[in-house]
Design a protein around this motif. Sequence first.
Motif, PDB file in Angstrom:
ATOM      1  N   LEU A 176      25.909  47.701   7.675  1.00 52.11           N
ATOM      2  CA  LEU A 176      24.738  48.444   7.223  1.00 52.11           C
ATOM      3  C   LEU A 176      23.795  48.752   8.375  1.00 52.11           C
ATOM      4  N   TYR A 189      25.208  51.721  10.097  1.00 47.94           N
ATOM      5  CA  TYR A 189      24.993  52.923   9.294  1.00 47.94           C
ATOM      6  C   TYR A 189      23.547  53.393   9.410  1.00 47.94           C
ATOM      7  N   ALA A 190      22.615  52.434   9.333  1.00 47.23           N
ATOM      8  CA  ALA A 190      21.197  52.794   9.448  1.00 47.23           C
ATOM      9  C   ALA A 190      20.880  53.368  10.824  1.00 47.23           C
ATOM     10  N   ARG A 239      22.030  56.952  11.020  1.00 45.57           N
ATOM     11  CA  ARG A 239      21.134  57.857  10.292  1.00 45.57           C
ATOM     12  C   ARG A 239      19.837  58.075  11.050  1.00 45.57           C
ATOM     13  N   ALA A 240      19.472  57.103  11.900  1.00 46.77           N
ATOM     14  CA  ALA A 240      18.242  57.237  12.678  1.00 46.77           C
ATOM     15  C   ALA A 240      18.461  57.971  14.000  1.00 46.77           C
ATOM     16  N   ALA A 245      17.247  48.522  14.001  1.00 43.62           N
ATOM     17  CA  ALA A 245      17.844  48.179  12.710  1.00 43.62           C
ATOM     18  C   ALA A 245      18.247  46.713  12.673  1.00 43.62           C
TER      19      ALA A 245
END
Length: 365
Positions: free
Chosen positions: A305, A308-309, A312-313, A323
């Motif tokens: 996760l 993934y974060a 996206r950033a 993150a």
Amino acid sequence: MTAYEREGATGRPGGADPRGTPGADAGYDAVVLAGGAARRLGGEDKPGVRVGGRTLLDRVLAACADATRTVVVARPRPTARPVEWAREDPPGGGPLAALDAGLRHTGAPYVLVLSADLPFLEEKTVRRLLDTLRAGTPHEIPGASRPARDGHATRAEGPGARHDDPDSRAEVPGTPLDGVLLTDPDGRDQPLVAVYRADALRRELGALAAVHGNLSGLPLRRLVAALGLARITDPVASFDCDTWDDIAAARARIREHGHVLDEWISAVKDELGIDLDVDTGVLLDLARDAAHGVARPAAPLTTFLVGYAAARAGGGPEAVAEAARKAAALALRWADEDTPDARPDNGSAATPPTPATPATEPDAG
């Protein structure tokens, strides 16, 4: 062609660079020779043999990832990063013919020359070779050596020197180096783990071709003996894979405790096409906190996760670090709630109400 022909303008493939010492920040090109017959491997496609999940060729290409241009002399094949392809004429003409073919695609003042069977070569060794060459003359370089070969000095007197007679060469004090190469633990030269001045390579390859008619079949020692070289030792980076025993030794080494994690991370990044350096210590600490404070399966799921974060950033080391920081703080807060003296987040000293104490005296009435 029987002599080295310079084609095009400076800075373009085949272009000649001005004579003189390049600036300290001058870039470099890389030429990787990957077309040998691999007879001691039974004719196996040696550059394609995998060590630690990556081909030997891809491992070498990772070590020179910051080259301005990377030329691989071999038949084209899939690689983890883009390269240019060249081929000696005729194919199988030997290392000097292959080097000549690759050099024609370069334009930088320095050329890194590598074989495609170096499983432990790293960027730091490439940088050390470049820094040593840029440092100047051999007498100015701490820790570098420039020994004589078979009792003879190794500095070529110029294009007119005899390339089949070591006695024709004499070192000239104060002259710039032509290159820097690694030696193996036994002190043997490794001319295919080296960086050279491009103009020196062109000069001597042209002279050799003029003397012999062409470069096909000529041994590398003819070139090495004609150049002014410094030598540095790196027993690990100079390890090459000529036999199946060498391959087995390389595969065993990367699975040792001190290497396996870095090797695995590098293999995964190559497989996924990711070129991202992050602080693995931060991610490992996060995984530990999630496993201990929440549950074991929380470790891999949380790190997924976080990735993934970060993507996206916008990706990048900073996004991963941010993150991971947030997730690690959450994992610690989660674990703190499970302690007997857990307090509310605001740090107040409020305590649950105390149950009423039953009366112990008889009714007054």
